[in-house]
Enzyme design. Structure first.
Site, PDB file in Angstrom:
ATOM      1  N   GLY A  83       0.712  -1.059   0.038  1.00 45.51           N
ATOM      2  CA  GLY A  83       0.040   0.018  -0.066  1.00 45.51           C
ATOM      3  C   GLY A  83       0.784   1.174  -0.092  1.00 45.51           C
ATOM      4  O   GLY A  83       0.435   2.238   0.437  1.00 45.51           O
ATOM      5  N   GLY A 107       1.482   5.572   3.227  1.00 43.18           N
ATOM      6  CA  GLY A 107       2.373   4.498   2.610  1.00 43.18           C
ATOM      7  C   GLY A 107       3.352   5.263   2.055  1.00 43.18           C
ATOM      8  O   GLY A 107       4.659   5.165   2.174  1.00 43.18           O
ATOM      9  N   THR A 110      -5.629   1.097  13.191  1.00 40.59           N
ATOM     10  CA  THR A 110      -6.362   2.465  13.377  1.00 40.59           C
ATOM     11  C   THR A 110      -7.103   2.413  14.681  1.00 40.59           C
ATOM     12  O   THR A 110      -7.421   1.525  15.098  1.00 40.59           O
ATOM     13  CB  THR A 110      -7.432   2.759  12.063  1.00 40.59           C
ATOM     14  OG1 THR A 110      -8.221   3.673  12.765  1.00 40.59           O
ATOM     15  CG2 THR A 110      -8.191   1.710  11.845  1.00 40.59           C
ATOM     16  N   ASP A 111      -7.340   3.644  15.289  1.00 41.18           N
ATOM     17  CA  ASP A 111      -8.154   3.902  16.486  1.00 41.18           C
ATOM     18  C   ASP A 111      -9.445   3.577  16.221  1.00 41.18           C
ATOM     19  O   ASP A 111     -10.260   3.391  17.114  1.00 41.18           O
ATOM     20  CB  ASP A 111      -8.151   5.487  17.230  1.00 41.18           C
ATOM     21  CG  ASP A 111      -8.654   6.343  16.181  1.00 41.18           C
ATOM     22  OD1 ASP A 111      -8.940   6.274  15.107  1.00 41.18           O
ATOM     23  OD2 ASP A 111      -8.444   7.566  16.620  1.00 41.18           O
ATOM     24  N   GLU A 112     -10.088   3.569  15.035  1.00 38.57           N
ATOM     25  CA  GLU A 112     -11.549   3.222  14.876  1.00 38.57           C
ATOM     26  C   GLU A 112     -11.735   1.757  15.104  1.00 38.57           C
ATOM     27  O   GLU A 112     -13.120   1.539  15.319  1.00 38.57           O
ATOM     28  CB  GLU A 112     -11.844   3.622  13.200  1.00 38.57           C
ATOM     29  CG  GLU A 112     -11.607   4.963  12.987  1.00 38.57           C
ATOM     30  CD  GLU A 112     -12.074   5.420  11.592  1.00 38.57           C
ATOM     31  OE1 GLU A 112     -13.051   4.873  11.327  1.00 38.57           O
ATOM     32  OE2 GLU A 112     -11.515   6.280  11.065  1.00 38.57           O
ATOM     33  N   TYR A 154     -15.621  -0.391   7.443  1.00 37.13           N
ATOM     34  CA  TYR A 154     -14.120  -0.153   7.555  1.00 37.13           C
ATOM     35  C   TYR A 154     -13.526  -0.630   8.775  1.00 37.13           C
ATOM     36  O   TYR A 154     -12.502  -1.391   9.075  1.00 37.13           O
ATOM     37  CB  TYR A 154     -13.750   1.099   7.207  1.00 37.13           C
ATOM     38  CG  TYR A 154     -12.564   1.533   7.482  1.00 37.13           C
ATOM     39  CD1 TYR A 154     -11.310   0.995   6.797  1.00 37.13           C
ATOM     40  CD2 TYR A 154     -12.280   2.489   8.580  1.00 37.13           C
ATOM     41  CE1 TYR A 154     -10.190   1.578   7.228  1.00 37.13           C
ATOM     42  CE2 TYR A 154     -11.080   2.881   8.898  1.00 37.13           C
ATOM     43  CZ  TYR A 154      -9.889   2.505   8.289  1.00 37.13           C
ATOM     44  OH  TYR A 154      -8.597   2.708   8.399  1.00 37.13           O
ATOM     45  N   LYS A 196     -10.770  -3.826   9.750  1.00 35.63           N
ATOM     46  CA  LYS A 196      -9.596  -3.464  10.367  1.00 35.63           C
ATOM     47  C   LYS A 196      -9.446  -4.481  11.640  1.00 35.63           C
ATOM     48  O   LYS A 196      -8.233  -4.819  11.987  1.00 35.63           O
ATOM     49  CB  LYS A 196      -9.336  -2.061  10.492  1.00 35.63           C
ATOM     50  CG  LYS A 196      -9.271  -1.206   9.288  1.00 35.63           C
ATOM     51  CD  LYS A 196      -7.943  -1.526   8.477  1.00 35.63           C
ATOM     52  CE  LYS A 196      -6.399  -0.972   9.079  1.00 35.63           C
ATOM     53  NZ  LYS A 196      -5.475  -1.382   8.283  1.00 35.63           N
ATOM     54  N   ASN A 211      -5.036  10.986  10.399  1.00 35.48           N
ATOM     55  CA  ASN A 211      -3.818  11.566   9.754  1.00 35.48           C
ATOM     56  C   ASN A 211      -4.334  12.847   8.682  1.00 35.48           C
ATOM     57  O   ASN A 211      -5.476  12.650   8.291  1.00 35.48           O
ATOM     58  CB  ASN A 211      -2.999  10.480   8.837  1.00 35.48           C
ATOM     59  CG  ASN A 211      -2.217   9.623   9.678  1.00 35.48           C
ATOM     60  OD1 ASN A 211      -1.257   9.426   9.527  1.00 35.48           O
ATOM     61  ND2 ASN A 211      -2.727   8.963  10.699  1.00 35.48           N
ATOM     62  N   TYR A 232     -20.782  16.660   7.987  1.00 33.33           N
ATOM     63  CA  TYR A 232     -21.898  15.679   8.273  1.00 33.33           C
ATOM     64  C   TYR A 232     -22.511  16.011   9.763  1.00 33.33           C
ATOM     65  O   TYR A 232     -21.818  16.380  10.366  1.00 33.33           O
ATOM     66  CB  TYR A 232     -21.216  14.431   8.575  1.00 33.33           C
ATOM     67  CG  TYR A 232     -20.552  13.719   7.073  1.00 33.33           C
ATOM     68  CD1 TYR A 232     -20.873  14.275   5.957  1.00 33.33           C
ATOM     69  CD2 TYR A 232     -19.866  12.807   7.088  1.00 33.33           C
ATOM     70  CE1 TYR A 232     -20.240  13.783   4.795  1.00 33.33           C
ATOM     71  CE2 TYR A 232     -19.137  12.370   6.104  1.00 33.33           C
ATOM     72  CZ  TYR A 232     -19.383  12.609   4.915  1.00 33.33           C
ATOM     73  OH  TYR A 232     -18.929  12.118   3.696  1.00 33.33           O
ATOM     74  N   HIS A 265     -21.912   7.166  12.875  1.00 34.80           N
ATOM     75  CA  HIS A 265     -21.158   8.113  12.890  1.00 34.80           C
ATOM     76  C   HIS A 265     -20.512   8.238  14.346  1.00 34.80           C
ATOM     77  O   HIS A 265     -21.182   8.602  15.085  1.00 34.80           O
ATOM     78  CB  HIS A 265     -21.674   9.477  12.431  1.00 34.80           C
ATOM     79  CG  HIS A 265     -20.557  10.532  11.918  1.00 34.80           C
ATOM     80  ND1 HIS A 265     -20.738  11.759  11.575  1.00 34.80           N
ATOM     81  CD2 HIS A 265     -19.173  10.323  12.246  1.00 34.80           C
ATOM     82  CE1 HIS A 265     -19.758  12.202  11.410  1.00 34.80           C
ATOM     83  NE2 HIS A 265     -18.629  11.519  11.619  1.00 34.80           N
TER      84      HIS A 265
END
Ligand code: NAD
Ligand code: TYD
Length: 337
Positions: free
Chosen positions: A7, A13, A123-125, A149, A153, A179, A206, A275
């Site tokens: 990536g 990347g 990711t923190d998500e 997503y 992850k 980021n 949003y 969200h």
């Protein structure tokens, strides 16, 4: 060192490839990237061909991954992913394929080739959403992903940890906040708002715009990845953040001030389903164990980022027009998968 970066033609990347080549003259890099809509060979333009090679290949295809790994490779840094939450809501298949299946393919290939270390970029998500007064996520926080997503992850993270536990694979995981910086595809909040503002278009916020994200400049993220790659403990997760929580409305207002555009450009649009309200990271582990601290304050980083997009209009205009898809073919004349 010889490093394989999956990536590497994407946002983070490509910044990492440039950073690693700049910081260590003895290192060479092979980038493996499928050049999806988010991959842009222009992001890697101008690198010394003796030290960097781009191979077009797909992490879901074992032969493509095996093709870039051998006993001389010192580490794999795995960025390749579908990365945009909104796209995962309209179609999750590619997320399950690249992020989950692709990560298992990388794990199997790394193990078969005997590569000494894998750094998996997450990711923190994966932790889910915090309420306004909650303590920031530690690495021990349970995983409660809400978008396809984030779920894909989280699945990838669990496969990496399982490979470390079961097979003794030397793997480390980073979980970073949002980021921003150069070379970010203009579908994400910061580059979308900057480029729309420069084009005289609306900035679509949003819902109520009160969602909070923990922002970090991509160059700080790259430095953190370098530290974890070199000294992170195998089988361990490290949060990466810069303690810069902002709600989207405040961030948009800061960008509008830097771009000198009026409030009338900001339009409230229908909210994203599920969200996440807030992300915030506890980064004591990477700081205390590995001595990492971020350098770039959000205000300075955003100003530098706005300046970069002003100076690189050609780069993002070719993305918005679609012309960037022809670049790889023109440079290399090889297949575009
Ligand atoms: P990006 O979408 O800009 O880049 C992804 C890259 O992966 C592209 O070059 C794309 O062509 C490549 N790719 C996609 N599918 C592939 C496949 N099947 N085989 C090979 N290559 C493939 O993403 P990004 O923002 O640079 O994120 C990179 C990584 O960092 C991702 O794993 C993401 O989850 C993680 N991350 C991103 C952020 C962020 O704020 N952007 C924050 C934390 C973690
Ligand atoms: P994004 O850049 O998509 O990152 P993530 O969803 O992975 O955090 O979005 C950052 C925040 O900005 C998120 O709360 C959604 C919001 N957002 C908008 O309000 N408008 C937009 O057009 C986009 C792309 C995002």
């Amino acid at each position: 060192m010889r490093i394989v970066v999956t990536g590497g033609a994407g946002f983070i990347g490509s910044n990492f490839v440039r950073w690693v080549l700049d910081s260590d003259p003895g290192t060479s890099v092979v980038t493996l990237d499928a050049l999806t809509y988010a991959g842009n060979a222009e992001n890697l333009a101008g690198l010394d061909p003796a030290r960097h090679r781009l191979v077009v290949g797909d992490v879901t295809r074992p032969d493509d991954v095996r093709g870039v790994l051998d006993s001389q490779v010192d580490a794999v840094v795995h960025f390749a992913a579908e990365s945009h939450v909104d796209r995962s809501i309209s179609g999750a298949q590619a997320f399950a394929s690249t992020n989950v299946v692709g990560t298992q393919v990388v794990l199997d290939a790394v193990r078969a080739a005997g590569v000494p270390r894998l750094l998996h970029v997450s990711t923190d998500e994966v932790y889910g959403s915090l309420a306004p007064g909650d303590a920031p996520f530690t690495e021990e926080h349970p995983l409660h992903p809400t978008s396809p997503y984030a779920a894909s992850k989280a699945g990838a993270d669990l496969l990496v940890l399982a490979a470390a536990a079961t097979h003794g694979l030397d793997a480390v995981i980073t979980r970073c906040g949002n980021n921003y910086g150069p070379y970010q595809f203009p579908e994400k909040l910061v580059p979308l708002f900057i480029t729309n503002a420069l084009d005289g278009e609306a900035l679509p916020l949003y819902g109520d715009g009160r969602q909070v994200r923990d922002w970090i400049h991509v160059h700080d993220h790259c430095r953190a990845l370098g530290v974890v790659l070199q000294r992170g403990r195998a089988g361990r997760v490290y949060n990466v953040g810069a303690h810069a929580e902002r709600d989207n409305l405040a961030l948009a207002q800061q960008l509008m001030a830097l771009l000198d555009v009026g409030r009338d450009r900001l339009v409230h649009v229908t909210d994203r389903p599920a969200h996440d309200r807030r992300y915030a990271l506890d980064t004591r582990r990477i700081q205390d164990e590995l001595g990492f601290t971020p350098f770039i304050p959000l205000d300075e980083g955003l100003a530098a980022t706005v300046a970069w997009y002003r100076e690189h209009r050609d780069w993002w205009e070719r993305i918005k027009s679609g012309a960037y898809r022809a670049y790889y073919r023109a440079q290399y004349g090889e297949r575009l998968s």
